[in-house]
Design an enzyme around this catalytic site. Sequence first.
Site, PDB file in Angstrom:
ATOM      1  N   CYS B  48      39.116 140.660  16.436  1.00  0.00           N
ATOM      2  CA  CYS B  48      39.272 140.571  17.884  1.00  0.00           C
ATOM      3  C   CYS B  48      37.938 140.786  18.574  1.00  0.00           C
ATOM      4  O   CYS B  48      37.028 141.387  18.021  1.00  0.00           O
ATOM      5  CB  CYS B  48      40.237 141.639  18.349  1.00  0.00           C
ATOM      6  SG  CYS B  48      39.708 143.265  17.806  1.00  0.00           S
ATOM      7  N   CYS B  51      36.277 144.187  18.762  1.00  0.00           N
ATOM      8  CA  CYS B  51      35.540 144.766  17.639  1.00  0.00           C
ATOM      9  C   CYS B  51      34.045 144.713  17.901  1.00  0.00           C
ATOM     10  O   CYS B  51      33.272 145.494  17.360  1.00  0.00           O
ATOM     11  CB  CYS B  51      35.800 143.989  16.361  1.00  0.00           C
ATOM     12  SG  CYS B  51      37.526 143.699  16.040  1.00  0.00           S
ATOM     13  N   ASP B 464      -6.794 128.288 -21.835  1.00  0.00           N
ATOM     14  CA  ASP B 464      -7.373 129.595 -22.043  1.00  0.00           C
ATOM     15  C   ASP B 464      -6.881 130.040 -23.421  1.00  0.00           C
ATOM     16  O   ASP B 464      -5.807 129.663 -23.838  1.00  0.00           O
ATOM     17  CB  ASP B 464      -6.863 130.529 -20.941  1.00  0.00           C
ATOM     18  CG  ASP B 464      -7.546 131.881 -21.012  1.00  0.00           C
ATOM     19  OD1 ASP B 464      -8.746 131.910 -21.304  1.00  0.00           O
ATOM     20  OD2 ASP B 464      -6.860 132.893 -20.790  1.00  0.00           O
ATOM     21  N   ASP B 663      -2.933 132.454 -17.927  1.00  0.00           N
ATOM     22  CA  ASP B 663      -1.815 133.348 -17.664  1.00  0.00           C
ATOM     23  C   ASP B 663      -1.682 133.663 -16.174  1.00  0.00           C
ATOM     24  O   ASP B 663      -0.782 134.370 -15.762  1.00  0.00           O
ATOM     25  CB  ASP B 663      -1.918 134.634 -18.491  1.00  0.00           C
ATOM     26  CG  ASP B 663      -3.248 135.329 -18.267  1.00  0.00           C
ATOM     27  OD1 ASP B 663      -3.910 135.020 -17.256  1.00  0.00           O
ATOM     28  OD2 ASP B 663      -3.636 136.165 -19.094  1.00  0.00           O
ATOM     29  N   ASP B 667      -7.247 134.070 -14.300  1.00  0.00           N
ATOM     30  CA  ASP B 667      -7.628 132.660 -14.245  1.00  0.00           C
ATOM     31  C   ASP B 667      -7.386 132.050 -12.875  1.00  0.00           C
ATOM     32  O   ASP B 667      -7.597 130.854 -12.692  1.00  0.00           O
ATOM     33  CB  ASP B 667      -6.816 131.855 -15.267  1.00  0.00           C
ATOM     34  CG  ASP B 667      -6.954 132.425 -16.661  1.00  0.00           C
ATOM     35  OD1 ASP B 667      -8.064 132.859 -16.988  1.00  0.00           O
ATOM     36  OD2 ASP B 667      -5.958 132.437 -17.398  1.00  0.00           O
TER      37      ASP B 667
END
Lengths: 117, 778
Positions: B48, B51, B464, B663, B667
Amino acid sequence: MLIINIVGVVLIALIVWWFWLYKPKEAALGENDLVITVENGTYSPSRIKVPAGESVELKFIRKDESPCSETLLIPALQISDTLPLNKLKSIQLPALKSGEYAFHCQMQMYRGQITVN
Amino acid sequence: MSSINTESGSSSCHEGRTATPPHDHHAHHHDQAGNAGLHELIIEGAGCASCVGKIESALKAVPGVENAEMNFAQRTVSVTGNAEAADLVKAVEKAGYNAKLAAAESEDDALAEKEKADQAYYKRLMKETWIALSLGVPLMAYALITGEVNVNTTTERIAWLIVGILTFGVLYFSGKHFFVGAWKSFLNHSANMDTLIALGTGTAWLYSMVVIFFPAAVPEQARHVYFEATAIIIGLIDLGLALELKARGRTSEAIKRLIGLQAKSARVIRDDKELDIAIEQVLMDDVVRVRPGEKIPVDGDVIEGHTAIDESMLTGEPMPVEKAVGDSVAAGTINKTGSILFKATRVGKDTALAQIINMVKRAQNSKPPIGRLADVISAYFVPVVMIIAVISALVWLNFGPAPAVAFAIVSATTVLIIACPCALGLATPMSVMVGVGKAAEAGVLIRNGEALQTASKISAMILDKTGTITLGAPKVTDIVVAGEQDEDTILKLAATLESGSEHPLALAIVESAQEKDIETGKVSNFNAIAGHGVQAEVDGKNLLFGNEKLMRERNIGLGGFVEKAQTLASEAKTPIYFAVDNQLSAIIAVADPIKEDSIAAIKRLQHNGIRVVMLTGDNRATAKAVAEKVGIKEFFAEVLPEEKSKKVQELQMEGEVVGMTGDGINDAPALAIANVGFAIGTGTDVAIESADITLMRGSLHGLADAIAVSKATLRNIKQNLFGAFIYNVAGIPVAAGVLYPLLGMLMNPVIAGAAMAFSSLTVVTNANRLRFFKAQEH
């Protein structure tokens, strides 16, 4: 025959003017909710003015069922997002420099422009 | 600007909201300017309008909240301020409602909703197709069989008028969306596919009506009606749209599969009670229980128990991974053997899975540069087609044979109908969608369309060594005793010496000691000698650990052990001299094992004509040994991290399109400067930010897979673009009638409608062929 030819040429001129040369008005992004409606092959409003140097939020609501309309791209900002049907979707724009930024659907049939100044 | 705010503060999208007290405008304004924390909550159980006030005031009572505004129509609340999301949820729950974070609204729900919407749209299109074709097909059959579509007698006029009205019904029921779309975009100064279809069918229908009502206005031979064409074109295009919708659904299979990995609920322990809650409600730091066979709901760290987890769906790695206390687990993976408790570290949009989904989605929607020309063309396409239609009508009227009016109308209509901006616009995105999804399935995350396109052109790949070709986890392989200490003593001293260091080689020695259950002692006067080694005191002994140069500087006799060291180095091991009280005690050799499939993966790259180059900071001898073992001819040793990007540039100057694989940690500059940077992900910890392409699995096969997928995708895009381009370039002039002077034939508008309807379907179907792409071998 002359009249028909003149009508034809005028028609072409009108197409050029209406679709390319004419610049429609821009809607300013107020502080409160400006909602861009995606419906019937268009964004409306399609030209949005936003202030420079401020991160703002654009709100979209897609009412168009066509799957073309579901992807929103702002290529210059590397933004691509999916607009859900009949649901408000907010797109956060970073602070931008003055200029014009196009937004469109995947196929560029729906087109709009953000003007930053 | 704040005045606009006050004016429009209660705009339509806030309907049902209770009146906001005046001071709230200020708060709202503050949010816009400062962009303070903003949370969107979805409220459940608010039935409602009354609320609203209750929920808003409950939220405003939370410390840190500046303002809370509920949109009753959407059952959402926007909360500004610096409060924690978890506190907000609790406050709403305390007020007697359920709340979840809007940001975390499940992808699953969104997907289900989208499919429902698509399904409804499909049904509607099919219905429209049937309506249009059930009028159009009999009409066409009649026209073909009798050849009678002329309007001369009054009876004919009345009969055709009835058909005309029926056709209008078809335009209304089956084609309304084209006309509305065309009109709306016209008002917006834009034109699209709808414009062309509406103009084409509209012209045909209007002309036919003119023939019926004012037959005198057109020459006798031109008194044809085109109702059958109108109805069939509308039907065929609706059919094309429906089939395209179905085909589009298949292009997003990969993302659907990823979204499907997400668990729906989680079992959390709060206040010593186990609760089953929806996944959106799991908060940071919640303790989650997962039993064997269940999905891990959010990311977290194991705090109790041990298990094996199947992470293949994220990493492509088929073997289950052992997890014990302290290890991290990722959402979407499947718990196999044991029951565990873990603490949630990332929830909602922050989990690795959610980020992967997000990244794949973004990439699927981004466009490679190859698609840009098509974009430029499609921006001008529709108005240009309209102009061509006008010109072709004028040419027929001026120079065409009788009945010129009929020819002009047919050619203009056909031009409008056959032109298909969709095929051109769809060509690139559809293939990218499928290609990026396919890559994700193989554990390859492609950042965007540009990376996809460049990856297809890679001619040289720099790898790498550490962590890329090798596991990146060095181990002690040999201890060559040279003095009086035995192996265990040497290891104990060395491990003690290195226990404070974070160098990877130091870690290898400490771990080896731990494996042998050797306890380390106390170290003092630790001193790292950059680039050479370390020095310290342990148990009153002076220890020195480092390379040959360091030993020579300290005048430590190496004797015949230099050759031993060289032999070790030639076996891809790194020898380190260890001296106790200025006497050589041992050579400890450390090696970083090569990943099982590195050799095969490198061979695969070379087989595809790619020049493979290895970079490493390691010494030459080790580098050479590794390079030889994996079959790389070109390598650079002793490269400092900051020199890596220079090597990339050197290759680029040689004219190579360079891929750099690392990784992603030290790098980063080289990855950024390379044409395509590949980051090797370690398990589920996705290094999304640093690279163009992330390999979620450690294997180098991901490189060849990534390149193969990009090549296949690019080939597919080119086929699509070529097809769409040729279709329009050839179709439009033929529709305009350029073949008429030569062959005396003019295209039937119905054929144009069919061609148009199926051209975009063809593009989507061709893109879907990419789904069958398979990476060669693993």
